[in-house]
Design an enzyme around this catalytic site. Structure first.
Site, PDB file in Angstrom:
ATOM      1  N   GLY A  56       0.858  -1.185   0.000  1.00 47.09           N
ATOM      2  CA  GLY A  56       0.000   0.000   0.000  1.00 47.09           C
ATOM      3  C   GLY A  56       0.891   1.232   0.000  1.00 47.09           C
ATOM      4  N   ARG A  95      10.564  -1.366  -4.072  1.00 47.33           N
ATOM      5  CA  ARG A  95       9.480  -1.455  -5.077  1.00 47.33           C
ATOM      6  C   ARG A  95       9.512  -0.155  -5.891  1.00 47.33           C
ATOM      7  NH1 ARG A  95       3.663  -3.321  -3.024  1.00 47.33           N
ATOM      8  NH2 ARG A  95       3.335  -3.779  -5.222  1.00 47.33           N
ATOM      9  N   GLN A 202      -5.923  -8.466  -2.846  1.00 49.45           N
ATOM     10  CA  GLN A 202      -6.003  -7.479  -1.764  1.00 49.45           C
ATOM     11  C   GLN A 202      -7.460  -7.209  -1.381  1.00 49.45           C
ATOM     12  OE1 GLN A 202      -4.028  -7.175  -4.460  1.00 49.45           O
ATOM     13  NE2 GLN A 202      -2.132  -6.032  -4.050  1.00 49.45           N
ATOM     14  N   ASP A 243      -1.036   4.931  -6.491  1.00 50.05           N
ATOM     15  CA  ASP A 243       0.377   4.721  -6.151  1.00 50.05           C
ATOM     16  C   ASP A 243       1.243   5.846  -6.673  1.00 50.05           C
ATOM     17  OD1 ASP A 243      -0.964   1.887  -6.304  1.00 50.05           O
ATOM     18  OD2 ASP A 243       0.800   1.711  -5.015  1.00 50.05           O
ATOM     19  N   ASN A 253      -2.360   2.935 -10.441  1.00 51.00           N
ATOM     20  CA  ASN A 253      -2.978   2.232  -9.324  1.00 51.00           C
ATOM     21  C   ASN A 253      -3.022   0.751  -9.657  1.00 51.00           C
ATOM     22  OD1 ASN A 253      -4.207   2.464  -6.666  1.00 51.00           O
ATOM     23  ND2 ASN A 253      -6.100   1.784  -7.660  1.00 51.00           N
ATOM     24  N   LYS A 254      -3.548  -0.041  -8.706  1.00 49.34           N
ATOM     25  CA  LYS A 254      -3.580  -1.490  -8.889  1.00 49.34           C
ATOM     26  C   LYS A 254      -4.145  -1.891 -10.247  1.00 49.34           C
ATOM     27  CE  LYS A 254      -2.243  -3.702  -6.683  1.00 49.34           C
ATOM     28  NZ  LYS A 254      -0.806  -3.915  -6.931  1.00 49.34           N
TER      29      LYS A 254
END
Ligand SMILES: CSC[C@H]1O[C@H](OP(=O)(O)O)[C@H](O)[C@@H]1O
Length: 351
Positions: A56, A95, A202, A243, A253-254
């Site tokens: 996250g 990351r 998630q 993100d 984003n995801k």
């Protein structure tokens, strides 16, 4: 200023600072097991970020900040400056996509450069990491206020969300999930539809876990069901995290977020991105400049070691995608909202 103070009692947390170590709830094992890992140095924190023990965007930045504080605390009497800089570099490799990581490291580096002794650095870096943690929680509470001003709900409504953007992904309360918590608190939430969010799940493993613990009405759905849910007219908003947000309002984003934005526009459902200003990267002109992390194909081929596909099948596993600003109705940060985001609107808030 947020209506709610940052001191409100928080339920779920992703991390616990112990002064000489950082304890992380191992999110790889949820919801089956609540297991805490003690990271006693920067290398341990970096590995936990890479392995997604903690994940996250904001939680990654906060954990990295504590990792820098641990580097100073455990530095030897030799070249302690070099040791801390090495730790910062190692954390920066953990990351690539969430800019919160690099924002936090730059902020910690700035504090470190002003320290004249190891003892001072140990004190100041720990204090700065705590500030970053507390500021994130306060930002989440403020964003919930701004989001409800944008939504202006006249009665209870349902929303759909993707991935996990709750207390497990932040300093507490959550970004998009913080908005959902606030809607529930204000009795303006009928139901949350939570995408399972393959491949790392998630949504099913973390978001459904957080919301059921808080007695917030949640329906878990396969990612592929989101279109049918929007077509049914059941949801008024899609609310997601981020993100990295670039200067023109594009959002990483995801993976699967871009799909939702296209569907939302087609079905005239609002599309809202909720993220603290530590997720904004004004140095990048557009989403095409964002480094998108690709993770091991095993995450798609297997679940907990159980094969879901032929062992050797080729896999494409980018874990983020980019949603163009043109498909976003509002970006909400603690500084305020950018409606119909573009570079002008972003500069007005983040110049
Ligand atoms: C408020 S969390 C932001 C963001 O981070 C998640 O990615 P990951 O679980 O891979 O760290 C997801 O993209 C969330 O929306």
């Amino acid at each position: 200023m947020a209506k709610h103070t940052a001191n409100r009692s928080m339920g779920t947390v992703a991390l616990r600072w112990q002064g000489d170590s950082l304890e992380l709830l191992d999110q790889r094992l949820l919801p089956a097991e609540e297991h805490w890992i003690k990271a006693e140095g920067a290398s341990g924190v970096a590995q936990c970020i890479t392995d997604m023990v903690v994940r996250g965007a904001p939680a990654i930045g906060i954990s990295a900040a504590y990792g820098v504080a641990l580097a100073a605390r455990h530095a030897g009497a030799g070249d302690w400056r070099a040791e801390v800089h090495k730790a910062i570099d190692e954390l920066a490799q953990s990351r690539p996509t969430a800019v919160n990581l690099f924002w936090a490291l730059e902020r910690m580096k700035g504090v470190f450069e002003r320290c004249e002794s190891l003892a001072e650095a140990t004190r100041q870096l720990a204090a700065e990491a705590v500030h970053i943690h507390e500021e994130d929680l306060a930002a989440n509470l403020a964003m919930a206020d701004h989001a409800l001003e944008v939504m202006a709900p006249e009665k209870a409504m349902s929303v759909l969300t993707h991935c996990n953007t709750g207390a497990l992904a932040t300093g507490g309360y959550g970004t998009a999930l913080g908005v959902i918590r606030r809607l529930h608190e204000e009795k303006l939430l009928s139901r949350v539809y939570a995408d399972e969010t393959r491949p790392w799940l998630q949504g099913s493993r973390l978001t459904a876990w957080e919301l059921t613990r808080d007695n917030i009405p949640v329906t878990l759905n396969a990612d592929g069901a989101a279109a049918a849910i929007m077509a049914s007219g059941k949801v008024k908003w899609v609310v997601v995290g981020a993100d990295r947000i670039t200067a023109n309002g594009d959002v990483a984003n995801k993976i699967g977020t871009y799909n939702l934005a296209v569907l939302a526009r087609h079905h005239k459902v609002g599309f809202m991105v909720v993220a603290p200003s530590s997720t904004v990267d004004m140095a990048l002109a557009s989403g095409q400049d964002i480094p998108i992390e690709e993770r091991d194909g095993t995450e798609v081929r297997e679940i907990r070691g159980i094969p879901l596909a032929p062992a050797g099948v080729e896999v494409f596993n980018p874990v983020f995608d980019v949603t163009p600003a043109s498909l976003i109705d509002a970006i909400v940060t603690e500084k305020g909202a950018v409606r119909n985001p573009n570079i002008t609107g972003m500069r007005a808030l983040f110049a």
